[in-house]
Structure formats: C-alpha cells, structure tokens
Design an enzyme around this catalytic site. Structure first.
Site, PDB file in Angstrom:
ATOM      1  N   ASP A  30      -5.577   9.736   2.898  1.00  0.00           N
ATOM      2  CA  ASP A  30      -5.002   9.354   1.606  1.00  0.00           C
ATOM      3  C   ASP A  30      -5.625  10.227   0.515  1.00  0.00           C
ATOM      4  OD1 ASP A  30      -3.539   6.503   0.484  1.00  0.00           O
ATOM      5  OD2 ASP A  30      -4.614   7.743  -0.967  1.00  0.00           O
ATOM      6  N   ASN A  87       2.081  -2.090   2.471  1.00  0.00           N
ATOM      7  CA  ASN A  87       2.602  -2.630   1.221  1.00  0.00           C
ATOM      8  C   ASN A  87       4.120  -2.514   1.240  1.00  0.00           C
ATOM      9  OD1 ASN A  87      -0.002  -3.129   0.203  1.00  0.00           O
ATOM     10  ND2 ASN A  87      -0.202  -0.984  -0.418  1.00  0.00           N
ATOM     11  N   GLY A  93       3.170  -3.796  -4.050  1.00  0.00           N
ATOM     12  CA  GLY A  93       2.429  -2.653  -4.589  1.00  0.00           C
ATOM     13  C   GLY A  93       2.780  -1.330  -3.923  1.00  0.00           C
ATOM     14  N   GLN A  94       3.959  -1.262  -3.304  1.00  0.00           N
ATOM     15  CA  GLN A  94       4.349  -0.013  -2.652  1.00  0.00           C
ATOM     16  C   GLN A  94       4.717   1.035  -3.697  1.00  0.00           C
ATOM     17  OE1 GLN A  94       7.668  -0.387   0.064  1.00  0.00           O
ATOM     18  NE2 GLN A  94       7.409   1.684   0.873  1.00  0.00           N
ATOM     19  N   HIS A 100       4.584   3.354   5.508  1.00  0.00           N
ATOM     20  CA  HIS A 100       3.272   3.873   5.888  1.00  0.00           C
ATOM     21  C   HIS A 100       2.317   2.717   6.064  1.00  0.00           C
ATOM     22  CE1 HIS A 100       3.623   3.779   1.494  1.00  0.00           C
ATOM     23  NE2 HIS A 100       2.327   3.453   1.461  1.00  0.00           N
ATOM     24  N   HIS A 102      -1.676   1.837   5.829  1.00  0.00           N
ATOM     25  CA  HIS A 102      -3.016   2.266   5.425  1.00  0.00           C
ATOM     26  C   HIS A 102      -4.011   1.864   6.526  1.00  0.00           C
ATOM     27  CE1 HIS A 102      -2.073   2.851   1.007  1.00  0.00           C
ATOM     28  NE2 HIS A 102      -1.090   2.027   1.334  1.00  0.00           N
TER      29      HIS A 102
HETATM   30  P1  AMP Z   1       1.360   2.493  -1.345  1.00  0.00           P
HETATM   31  O1  AMP Z   1       0.863   2.085  -2.712  1.00  0.00           O
HETATM   32  O2  AMP Z   1       1.108   1.482  -0.265  1.00  0.00           O
HETATM   33  O3  AMP Z   1       2.801   2.948  -1.397  1.00  0.00           O
HETATM   34  O4  AMP Z   1       0.475   3.727  -0.918  1.00  0.00           O
HETATM   35  C1  AMP Z   1       0.792   5.048  -1.192  1.00  0.00           C
HETATM   36  C2  AMP Z   1      -0.460   5.845  -0.939  1.00  0.00           C
HETATM   37  O5  AMP Z   1      -0.092   7.202  -0.793  1.00  0.00           O
HETATM   38  C3  AMP Z   1      -1.496   5.769  -2.044  1.00  0.00           C
HETATM   39  O6  AMP Z   1      -2.719   5.256  -1.522  1.00  0.00           O
HETATM   40  C4  AMP Z   1      -1.626   7.218  -2.515  1.00  0.00           C
HETATM   41  O7  AMP Z   1      -2.947   7.541  -2.836  1.00  0.00           O
HETATM   42  C5  AMP Z   1      -1.136   7.970  -1.303  1.00  0.00           C
HETATM   43  N1  AMP Z   1      -0.569   9.280  -1.558  1.00  0.00           N
HETATM   44  C6  AMP Z   1       0.391   9.601  -2.473  1.00  0.00           C
HETATM   45  N2  AMP Z   1       0.705  10.887  -2.373  1.00  0.00           N
HETATM   46  C7  AMP Z   1      -0.059  11.402  -1.373  1.00  0.00           C
HETATM   47  C8  AMP Z   1      -0.187  12.699  -0.793  1.00  0.00           C
HETATM   48  N3  AMP Z   1       0.539  13.749  -1.216  1.00  0.00           N
HETATM   49  N4  AMP Z   1      -1.078  12.867   0.208  1.00  0.00           N
HETATM   50  C9  AMP Z   1      -1.818  11.821   0.650  1.00  0.00           C
HETATM   51  N5  AMP Z   1      -1.732  10.583   0.140  1.00  0.00           N
HETATM   52  C10 AMP Z   1      -0.872  10.376  -0.858  1.00  0.00           C
END
Ligand code: AMP
Ligand code: ZN
Length: 114
Positions: A30, A87, A93-94, A100, A102
């Site tokens: 991340d 999420n 909180g997505q 994806h 985490h």
């Molecule tokens: P969510 O809030 O569950 O949709 O999580 C999205 C996650 O993607 C967040 O933790 C961001 O930090 C991560 N994220 C967004 N863009 C990138 C990227 N280009 N490379 C790696 N992680 C990313």
C-alpha cells in the site's frame, strides 16, 4: 476497466511495489501504509467491490483469501496474526473501486473501527 488505478497496476501500466503475482492475482505494498506490514491483494479482473462479485467469482475470491493468508505468513505474521480487510462503498470507506483486500500486520490493531 478504463481509468481504474488498480487495473492499470495489474496491467503494468503504472508501477507498484509487488510482492506476489500470478495470472489472476496481484499483491503489492500500500502506498500509504497504516501498519508495519500493509499490503493489498487484488484480482486482476475488475470487480468494483465485494457486493459486485458474481457467483462465478467465488472460486477466484477463495483463492485470493488463500493467497492473502499465505503472503501474511510469509511476511512474518504467522505467530501474532493481523487483519484482512475489505472496505465496501462509502460507509465502508472504500476509496478505490476495484476489489482489494488489505493485509495488515506487525502491530496490535484496534477494534472496533471508528
Ligand atoms: P480503500 O480505502 O479500502 O479503498 O483502500 C485503498 C488503498 O489503496 C489505500 O490504502 C491507498 O493507500 C491505496 N492506494 C491508492 N493508490 C495506490 C497505489 N497507486 N499504489 C498502492 N496503493 C495505493
Ligand atoms: Zn479495476
């Protein structure tokens, strides 16, 4: 899916710090880590969120979870555990609309979520 950042990562169009890749799954660090270990694992197929999966995606998502726990163990979380989080949509909180999970570990994580 056009303009999906995780599709672009899956296709190699934008870079990511990858830790695992096969034909259907990709795991990478991340960008904004919330724990000493913070990885994301995605299906390469675009599925917008967990509520958007079809019954036919069940095996794929099962393999995603199997690989997630294997990766967590390979990154030092076997003894103390961690958290596997999906999420979903705005209340969840997505922020990236490509399914994806985490993978978080390396410190105690609080519960319940805020
Ligand atoms: P969510 O809030 O569950 O949709 O999580 C999205 C996650 O993607 C967040 O933790 C961001 O930090 C991560 N994220 C967004 N863009 C990138 C990227 N280009 N490379 C790696 N992680 C990313
Ligand atoms: Zn996508």
């Amino acid at each position: 899916m056009d303009n999906c950042i995780f599709c672009k990562i899956a296709k190699g169009e934008i870079p990511a710090n990858k830790v695992y890749e096969d034909e259907e799954l990709l795991a990478f660090h991340d960008l904004n880590p919330q724990a000493p270990l913070h990885l994301l694992i995605i299906p390469k197929k675009h599925i917008s969120n967990i509520m958007d999966m079809d019954a036919a995606d069940s095996d794929l998502i099962g393999r995603l979870f199997y690989k997630a726990q294997e990766i967590a163990k390979n990154h030092g979380c076997e003894e103390m555990g961690g958290r596997f989080v999906i999420n979903c949509k705005s209340h969840g909180g997505q922020t990236v609309d490509h399914l994806h999970c985490h993978i978080l570990g390396g410190r105690p994580l609080s519960w319940p979520p805020g």
